[in-house]
Design a protein around this motif. Structure first.
Motif, mmCIF file in Angstrom:
data_model
loop_
_atom_site.group_PDB
_atom_site.id
_atom_site.type_symbol
_atom_site.label_atom_id
_atom_site.label_comp_id
_atom_site.label_asym_id
_atom_site.label_seq_id
_atom_site.Cartn_x
_atom_site.Cartn_y
_atom_site.Cartn_z
ATOM 1 N N GLY A 32 0.634 -3.441 -18.235
ATOM 2 C CA GLY A 32 1.441 -2.865 -17.358
ATOM 3 C C GLY A 32 2.744 -2.068 -18.386
ATOM 4 N N HIS A 33 2.485 -1.802 -19.417
ATOM 5 C CA HIS A 33 3.498 -1.093 -20.296
ATOM 6 C C HIS A 33 3.151 0.371 -20.070
ATOM 7 C CE1 HIS A 33 5.196 0.147 -24.191
ATOM 8 N NE2 HIS A 33 6.094 -0.783 -24.007
ATOM 9 N N GLY A 34 1.942 0.762 -20.437
ATOM 10 C CA GLY A 34 1.573 2.116 -20.073
ATOM 11 C C GLY A 34 1.951 2.882 -18.879
ATOM 12 N N THR A 35 1.816 2.225 -17.821
ATOM 13 C CA THR A 35 2.178 2.797 -16.373
ATOM 14 C C THR A 35 3.676 2.977 -16.341
ATOM 15 O OG1 THR A 35 0.312 1.706 -15.458
ATOM 16 C CG2 THR A 35 2.063 2.225 -14.074
ATOM 17 N N HIS A 36 4.470 2.131 -16.802
ATOM 18 C CA HIS A 36 5.861 2.326 -16.942
ATOM 19 C C HIS A 36 6.462 3.458 -17.669
ATOM 20 C CE1 HIS A 36 10.218 1.278 -17.304
ATOM 21 N NE2 HIS A 36 10.123 0.331 -16.346
ATOM 22 N N VAL A 37 5.720 3.608 -18.811
ATOM 23 C CA VAL A 37 6.029 4.468 -19.786
ATOM 24 C C VAL A 37 5.889 5.837 -19.259
ATOM 25 C CG1 VAL A 37 5.430 5.520 -22.123
ATOM 26 C CG2 VAL A 37 5.904 2.963 -21.887
ATOM 27 N N ALA A 38 4.776 5.985 -18.818
ATOM 28 C CA ALA A 38 4.099 7.185 -18.258
ATOM 29 C C ALA A 38 5.163 7.624 -17.027
ATOM 30 C CB ALA A 38 2.806 7.222 -17.622
ATOM 31 N N ALA A 58 7.334 2.553 -12.791
ATOM 32 C CA ALA A 58 6.438 2.123 -11.874
ATOM 33 C C ALA A 58 5.802 0.779 -12.606
ATOM 34 C CB ALA A 58 5.370 3.183 -12.050
ATOM 35 N N MET A 59 5.553 0.042 -11.467
ATOM 36 C CA MET A 59 4.764 -1.392 -11.802
ATOM 37 C C MET A 59 3.367 -1.526 -11.596
ATOM 38 S SD MET A 59 5.587 -5.043 -10.318
ATOM 39 C CE MET A 59 4.286 -5.202 -9.116
ATOM 40 N N ALA A 60 2.464 -1.658 -12.787
ATOM 41 C CA ALA A 60 0.930 -1.515 -12.467
ATOM 42 C C ALA A 60 0.486 -2.927 -11.758
ATOM 43 C CB ALA A 60 0.690 -1.454 -13.786
ATOM 44 N N THR A 61 -0.344 -2.583 -11.030
ATOM 45 C CA THR A 61 -1.254 -3.462 -10.437
ATOM 46 C C THR A 61 -2.984 -2.813 -10.491
ATOM 47 O OG1 THR A 61 -1.363 -2.579 -8.213
ATOM 48 C CG2 THR A 61 0.615 -3.755 -8.727
ATOM 49 N N TRP A 66 -1.093 -8.204 -9.854
ATOM 50 C CA TRP A 66 -0.207 -7.680 -10.845
ATOM 51 C C TRP A 66 -0.548 -7.546 -12.365
ATOM 52 C CZ3 TRP A 66 5.543 -9.570 -9.474
ATOM 53 C CH2 TRP A 66 5.764 -9.109 -8.172
ATOM 54 N N SER A 67 -0.130 -6.645 -13.254
ATOM 55 C CA SER A 67 -0.415 -6.756 -14.439
ATOM 56 C C SER A 67 0.290 -7.617 -14.972
ATOM 57 C CB SER A 67 0.215 -5.385 -14.990
ATOM 58 O OG SER A 67 1.404 -4.954 -14.665
ATOM 59 N N TRP A 68 0.052 -7.808 -16.425
ATOM 60 C CA TRP A 68 0.512 -9.048 -17.183
ATOM 61 C C TRP A 68 2.248 -9.170 -17.405
ATOM 62 C CZ3 TRP A 68 3.358 -10.623 -21.300
ATOM 63 C CH2 TRP A 68 3.239 -11.606 -21.948
ATOM 64 N N ASP A 75 1.116 -1.310 -0.194
ATOM 65 C CA ASP A 75 2.224 -1.459 -0.558
ATOM 66 C C ASP A 75 2.512 -1.301 -1.950
ATOM 67 O OD1 ASP A 75 2.857 -0.934 2.171
ATOM 68 O OD2 ASP A 75 3.428 -2.785 2.419
ATOM 69 N N ALA A 76 1.822 -2.313 -2.857
ATOM 70 C CA ALA A 76 2.215 -2.667 -4.200
ATOM 71 C C ALA A 76 1.987 -1.382 -5.148
ATOM 72 C CB ALA A 76 1.395 -3.781 -4.557
ATOM 73 N N LYS A 77 1.325 -0.344 -4.361
ATOM 74 C CA LYS A 77 1.188 0.856 -5.114
ATOM 75 C C LYS A 77 2.516 1.837 -5.294
ATOM 76 C CE LYS A 77 -3.751 1.277 -4.016
ATOM 77 N NZ LYS A 77 -4.839 2.344 -3.350
ATOM 78 N N GLY A 78 3.607 1.299 -4.877
ATOM 79 C CA GLY A 78 4.819 1.670 -4.906
ATOM 80 C C GLY A 78 5.813 1.033 -5.721
ATOM 81 N N ALA A 79 5.186 -0.096 -6.230
ATOM 82 C CA ALA A 79 5.994 -1.205 -6.588
ATOM 83 C C ALA A 79 6.664 -0.693 -7.988
ATOM 84 C CB ALA A 79 5.278 -2.541 -6.972
ATOM 85 N N LEU A 80 8.147 -1.241 -8.232
ATOM 86 C CA LEU A 80 8.809 -0.737 -9.263
ATOM 87 C C LEU A 80 9.194 -2.168 -10.297
ATOM 88 C CD1 LEU A 80 11.336 1.622 -7.499
ATOM 89 C CD2 LEU A 80 9.218 2.048 -9.132
ATOM 90 N N MET A 81 9.353 -1.780 -11.423
ATOM 91 C CA MET A 81 10.101 -3.110 -12.426
ATOM 92 C C MET A 81 10.877 -2.324 -13.400
ATOM 93 S SD MET A 81 6.845 -4.324 -15.008
ATOM 94 C CE MET A 81 6.139 -3.137 -16.091
ATOM 95 N N SER A 82 11.641 -2.925 -14.250
ATOM 96 C CA SER A 82 12.490 -2.480 -15.050
ATOM 97 C C SER A 82 12.019 -3.075 -16.410
ATOM 98 C CB SER A 82 13.853 -2.865 -14.829
ATOM 99 O OG SER A 82 14.360 -4.393 -14.734
#
Length: 760
Positions: A255-261, A439-442, A449-451, A469-476
């Motif tokens: 789940g890290h790379g998706t957020h970074v990108a 972005a939050m990866a699934t 959900w990712s780890w 719907d989870a394809k637009g999920a967000l996290m910080s």
């Protein structure tokens, strides 16, 4: 007094100083040092000096239980290592044969650094190191992840406008950013919908090399899995097929790379909570080098860097983001990751690296000297983290406590057995890295959900959705690895505005336009806080043919650098109604602070990415390309070689030298490296500093500058600035083993992994 006479006097003074210092440690050491000083060059490396300290320790240890790169198999100890060579043969044929003959295996052969990823019996390492075509042997250490308000706080809104769901102005379109991380969820809405997907390619280096099943499970000798990379060849096609990961069902299990990108290129305008990144029109290339737990090996990262260099011109990959780091006791000169990113820079790729998240000690104190590899390399843009307090205003921003501080502490052992830390200035600047929304990866269906969010549910923003719907999920997330892609996205905007910029010129512009955070010093924030508006304005002021003119050999020291009819921009930016002065400083040579409009009105030779200077070392890089029938000319890099640079000017007259202005380094006195960036910037802006009347010239291997010899002992000397004992007198800051232990950790985090929730 003439320049040659001044130089002779300085040499005599320096020699006298050395003799006085050596006299204190006894006649035996003095005699040995005198022998070295009278030798034209340092004596040849011994076999032992070529072997990294942590590798030597494991070879000699009774157990391998604490190492991921060593294992005892049937009574034989094997190590996984990286062998760096100086051979002129790009295929390293003889060296590969020697590895096999010693009972080892070859997993990968690299281009970014002339090196092999190998398996070796531990008792054969010294013998291999004794070969003349071996420069160094390092363990295949672990690497790890370094764990909109963003648009407004960085000044992105000043370079573009939004009409409805469309962006008008700079958005990074046409620029490729390679993200070397844990993978990128291609189907996330932040990266486009339908046929407009901006994730162009996905490759996974967990599938090859010693990360493959054969390498990890069997530790089997006698394998040579390296292959020819000739464009269009069967072996190249097979390699590409082996690493292809386009359309993977769960591309980013961590789940890290998706957020970074998404921080770099995400477009979040599709929903109410806008998490748009800095360059939402740029293309992203997913280069997976970390597994679903956020870890990988150096060989994976090297292979990923090779892939980016190889395809950079084909895909117009101009930026590479490395939100990861490896713990390393080595100098930037020998560390394999550092060598590889220098090669990428020489190839014209701007490399952005997270500084790390080790700015605090276990007891909560401030930890200096905690930047990991490859962030310790002078060629890259090393990014620390700023806490924006979750607001668009910049007036209350601070440097995050977890953000790693400089200087760099990797080092080398000299001929007398004394360890010499590099002590380079880092980080280069800071960017928002605390509780940044992305972005939050699934998995591709959205059912899993990712780890990271699965194990830290508070990271997800109240989203319990599944399916589409989870394809637009967000996290910080928080960390310098989240700050780095904000800078990578900014670089894409700068290159869209001016495609002719070189990596070192981009870095200097980012620093020059940065906003100093009040009270924070050079080792905490570098030049200051990312200022997108200012960096883009400065990029537009410079001529757009710098890269092509360099390649044609038609651009020389002191030539006009400004675009036709352009003038230097006013060094002030206004973001969200608040105006501030730029820092107007930049780092060159690894340990020098410079200023002045001449940096951008005249061409500085150090803006050539093939010329890489750090301390007293100046290297020139040369790239060779594959050629043949049907192969595009000057497109696919075959090899990269280095040599000592010939006599030439490095910095032209008119550039202002600010290093000496900062004074001797004192933590309590807040001078030298501990001087607040804002203080030094204001002094330089007011006319202090030393304008170089004759420039900075490389001559016969020595760098001469207005009576200063930029060498160990005068500018960032062991005894004057960061000696092993000097700073200890002002508090426990850089004690070997207290802050950045020589033993270190096998793998280190460089982002929100140490504190996923960030700071208040």
């Amino acid at each position: 007094m003439s320049t040659p006479t001044r130089f002779i006097v300085l040499i005599e003074k320096a020699a006298a100083s050395v003799r006085n210092r050596l006299a204190r440690v006894g006649p035996t050491l003095l005699a040995a040092a005198a022998l070295l000083l009278t030798t034209p060059a340092l004596r040849a490396q011994t076999a032992a000096s070529k072997i990294a300290a942590d590798l030597q320790a494991v070879i000699a240890a009774s157990s391998t239980t604490k190492s991921s790169w060593a294992k005892d198999v049937d009574g034989v100890r094997y190590v996984k290592a990286l062998v760096v060579s100086n051979s002129s043969d790009p295929d390293l044929t003889d060296l590969r044969g020697a590895v096999l003959a010693s009972g080892g295996s070859v997993y990968l052969r690299f281009v970014s650094v002339s090196a092999l990823s190998v398996l070796l019996p531990a008792n054969q390492v010294a013998g291999l190191a004794a070969r003349s075509d071996v420069q160094g042997i390092s363990p295949n250490r672990m690497t790890a992840r370094t764990a909109s308000v963003l648009e407004m706080s960085t000044g992105v809104t000043g370079v573009r406008a939004v009409k409805g769901n469309s962006i008008v102005g700079l958005d990074g379109s046409g620029i490729g950013i390679a993200v070397l991380d844990s993978g990128v969820m291609a189907s996330h809405k932040s990266f486009g919908n339908g046929s407009n997907l901006r994730l162009r390619r996905a490759v996974d280096f967990q599938k090859v090399g010693d990360a493959s099943a054969v390498g990890v499970k069997d530790w089997r000798p006698g394998i040579d899995a390296s292959a020819s990379l000739y464009p269009g060849s069967k072996s190249m096609a097979g390699f590409e097929a082996a690493i292809a990961s386009d359309g993977a069902s769960f591309a980013d299990g961590y789940g890290h790379g998706t957020h970074v990108a998404s921080v770099a290129v995400g477009n979040g305008m599709f929903q109410g909570v806008d998490a748009t990144g800095v360059a939402p029109g740029a293309s992203v290339y997913d280069v997976k080098v970390l597994d679903s737990n956020g870890y990988g090996q150096i060989s994976d990262v090297l292979a990923g860097i090779d892939w980016v260099i190889y395809h950079a011109k084909e895909y117009n990959i101009r930026v590479m983001n490395l939100s990861l780091a490896a713990d390393s006791t080595e100098s930037y000169l020998t560390d394999p990751l550092c060598r590889a990113v220098r090669s990428a820079t020489a190839a014209g790729i701007t490399v952005v690296v997270a500084a790390g998240n080790f700015g605090k000690t276990m007891a909560g104190g401030e930890a200096y000297g905690s930047v990991g590899a490859p962030g310790n390399d002078p060629s890259v843009i090393t990014v620390g983290s700023a806490n924006t307090k979750n607001s668009a205003a910049r007036s209350d921003d601070t440097v995050s406590g977890f953000s790693s501080r400089g200087p760099t502490r990797g080092g080398r052992v000299d001929a007398l057995g004394v360890r010499r830390p590099d002590n380079l200035l880092k980080p280069d600047l800071v960017a928002p890295g605390n509780k940044v929304l992305g972005a939050m990866a699934t998995n591709s269906s959205g059912s899993k959900w990712s780890w990271l969010p699965a194990n830290f549910s508070t990271l997800a923003h109240g989203l319990k959705a599944s399916g589409a719907d989870a394809k637009g999920a967000l996290m910080s997330l928080s960390g310098t690895s989240i700050a780095a892609p904000a800078v990578a996205g900014t670089v894409a905007l700068m290159l869209q505005a001016n495609p002719g910029l070189t990596p070192p010129l981009v870095k200097a512009m980012l620093q020059y336009a940065a906003q100093p955070i009040p009270g924070a010093n050079l080792l905490q924030q570098g030049a200051g806080l990312l200022n997108v508006e200012g960096a883009v304005r400065l990029a537009r002021a410079v001529r757009s043919d710098v890269t092509s003119a360099l390649q044609a050999g038609s651009l020389h020291a002191g030539d006009n650098l400004l675009a036709s009819a352009a003038a230097m921009p006013t060094p002030v930016s206004t973001i969200n109604g608040q105006s501030f002065n730029w820092s107007r400083i930049a780092y060159v040579g690894g340990n020098q602070v410079v200023s002045g409009e001449a940096l951008f009105t005249k061409f500085q030779p150090v803006w050539d990415p093939r010329l890489q200077w750090a301390r007293g070392t100046v290297q020139r890089y040369a790239l060779s390309y594959w050629s043949g029938s049907g192969v595009a000319a000057n497109t696919y890099v075959r090899g990269i070689t280095t040599a000592h640079a010939s006599n030439q000017m490095l910095v032209t007259p008119g550039v202002v030298q600010g290093t000496a202005l900062a004074g001797a380094s004192s933590l309590l006195g807040r001078t030298g490296l501990f001087m607040p960036t804002g203080t030094l910037a204001s002094w330089l802006a007011a006319g202090s500093g030393t304008p170089l009347a004759q420039g900075l010239i490389l001559s016969e291997g020595l760098i001469l500058s207005e009576g200063l010899i930029l060498s160990e002992g005068l500018i960032l000397s062991e005894g004057l600035i960061l000696s092993e004992g000097l700073i200890l007198s002002e508090g426990l800051i850089l004690s070997e083993g207290l802050i950045l232990s020589e033993a270190g950790q096998i793998g280190v985090s460089t982002s929100g992994d140490t504190s996923p929730l960030g700071e208040p």
